[in-house]
Design a protein around this motif. Sequence first.
Motif, PDB file in Angstrom:
ATOM      1  N   ALA A  57       0.832  -1.206   0.000  1.00 32.29           N
ATOM      2  CA  ALA A  57       0.000   0.000   0.000  1.00 32.29           C
ATOM      3  C   ALA A  57       0.863   1.252   0.000  1.00 32.29           C
ATOM      4  CB  ALA A  57      -0.926  -0.012   1.212  1.00 32.29           C
ATOM      5  N   ASP A  58       1.926   1.262   0.820  1.00 35.12           N
ATOM      6  CA  ASP A  58       2.813   2.425   0.893  1.00 35.12           C
ATOM      7  C   ASP A  58       3.535   2.651  -0.432  1.00 35.12           C
ATOM      8  OD1 ASP A  58       2.071   2.768   3.507  1.00 35.12           O
ATOM      9  OD2 ASP A  58       3.788   1.662   4.313  1.00 35.12           O
TER      10      ASP A  58
ATOM     11  N   GLN B  83      -5.751  10.946  -6.666  1.00 31.58           N
ATOM     12  CA  GLN B  83      -6.726   9.934  -6.253  1.00 31.58           C
ATOM     13  C   GLN B  83      -8.127  10.528  -6.132  1.00 31.58           C
ATOM     14  OE1 GLN B  83      -5.419   7.200  -3.078  1.00 31.58           O
ATOM     15  NE2 GLN B  83      -3.392   8.144  -3.203  1.00 31.58           N
ATOM     16  N   ALA B  84      -8.209  11.742  -5.581  1.00 31.05           N
ATOM     17  CA  ALA B  84      -9.514  12.381  -5.429  1.00 31.05           C
ATOM     18  C   ALA B  84     -10.154  12.650  -6.789  1.00 31.05           C
ATOM     19  CB  ALA B  84      -9.364  13.683  -4.645  1.00 31.05           C
TER      20      ALA B  84
ATOM     21  N   ILE C 263     -12.554   0.972  -0.430  1.00 31.62           N
ATOM     22  CA  ILE C 263     -11.941   1.501  -1.647  1.00 31.62           C
ATOM     23  C   ILE C 263     -10.433   1.455  -1.443  1.00 31.62           C
ATOM     24  CG2 ILE C 263     -11.713   3.440  -3.235  1.00 31.62           C
ATOM     25  CD1 ILE C 263     -14.374   4.496  -2.235  1.00 31.62           C
ATOM     26  N   THR C 264      -9.734   0.722  -2.311  1.00 34.33           N
ATOM     27  CA  THR C 264      -8.293   0.544  -2.155  1.00 34.33           C
ATOM     28  C   THR C 264      -7.585   0.853  -3.462  1.00 34.33           C
ATOM     29  OG1 THR C 264      -8.703  -1.254  -0.578  1.00 34.33           O
ATOM     30  CG2 THR C 264      -6.463  -1.048  -1.446  1.00 34.33           C
ATOM     31  N   LEU C 265      -6.568   1.680  -3.372  1.00 35.41           N
ATOM     32  CA  LEU C 265      -5.730   1.944  -4.539  1.00 35.41           C
ATOM     33  C   LEU C 265      -4.798   0.752  -4.741  1.00 35.41           C
ATOM     34  CD1 LEU C 265      -4.754   4.011  -6.712  1.00 35.41           C
ATOM     35  CD2 LEU C 265      -3.056   4.765  -5.034  1.00 35.41           C
TER      36      LEU C 265
ATOM     37  N   GLU D 131      -9.728  -0.768  -6.259  1.00 37.57           N
ATOM     38  CA  GLU D 131     -10.579  -1.905  -5.961  1.00 37.57           C
ATOM     39  C   GLU D 131     -11.724  -1.420  -5.073  1.00 37.57           C
ATOM     40  OE1 GLU D 131      -9.514  -6.319  -4.685  1.00 37.57           O
ATOM     41  OE2 GLU D 131      -9.527  -4.990  -2.942  1.00 37.57           O
ATOM     42  N   TYR D 132     -12.950  -1.647  -5.536  1.00 37.58           N
ATOM     43  CA  TYR D 132     -14.136  -1.260  -4.781  1.00 37.58           C
ATOM     44  C   TYR D 132     -14.826  -2.503  -4.245  1.00 37.58           C
ATOM     45  CZ  TYR D 132     -14.306   3.712  -6.109  1.00 37.58           C
ATOM     46  OH  TYR D 132     -14.032   5.055  -6.243  1.00 37.58           O
TER      47      TYR D 132
END
Length: 243
Positions: free
Chosen positions: A8-9, A20-21, A70-72, A91-92
């Motif tokens: 994730a980092d 991202q927004a 919600i994951t990037l 990923e939703y």
Amino acid sequence: MLAGCNQADMIQKFASPADQALAKSYIDLLRQQRFEDIEKAADPSIAGPALRNALVQMAAFIPAGEPSAITLVGAHRMKTDASSTVNLTFEYGFSGKWILTNVAVKDQGGKITIIGLSVVPQPASLEEQNRFTLAGKTLFQYLIFALAIVFPLLTLWALVVCARSKFKGRKWPWVLFVLFGFGKLAVNWTTGEWGFAPLYFQLFSAGVFAPPYGQWTIAIALPIGAITFLVLRKKLSVVAIES
């Protein structure tokens, strides 16, 4: 292992909070079926009569309700003298249902446009799909897994024996010969797909790798150097005694 622990980092470093927004805002427009707003932001390269139909089909893949997670899971940035492109994959999760959404935007002279948008349903989360497990694998996968353990141990043993041996000639060429395996046979641990590269050098004759949120790959190489040294070590020792 570092990639798995800090995935994730690692991805966050390639996508700013503003990037991202912006991407999420376009996904929200798709969830709300505000197709006209997306079409206004579309780049000329994807705009046209077919875009509306594609947006309708993508919106149909998105479950109703608010996402529970919600994951990037993917990020790519490319910059040229004329423009910069950011490609993000999220990923939703929707109460047990999962989708992958991809948004690519281009910034050219301060004008931001959408150059790519997609929605792909998933049977489970990427973490669950790509989890490393020994269950349900083929005999071939088990064989590669076993050799990925045996080959490094064999290489390590040969290195220790080589380091402790005294024989005629320089030792460092033998160390290098033992250290690397030759050729590469790799298997995707999730799908079972495999590939072979004959011109390849693999440290310790085995390797394991997984990109962030991606599938594990196990690779082995033939430890020719380790095997050759262990077979010839007695002969080398005899040469040392005779000399």
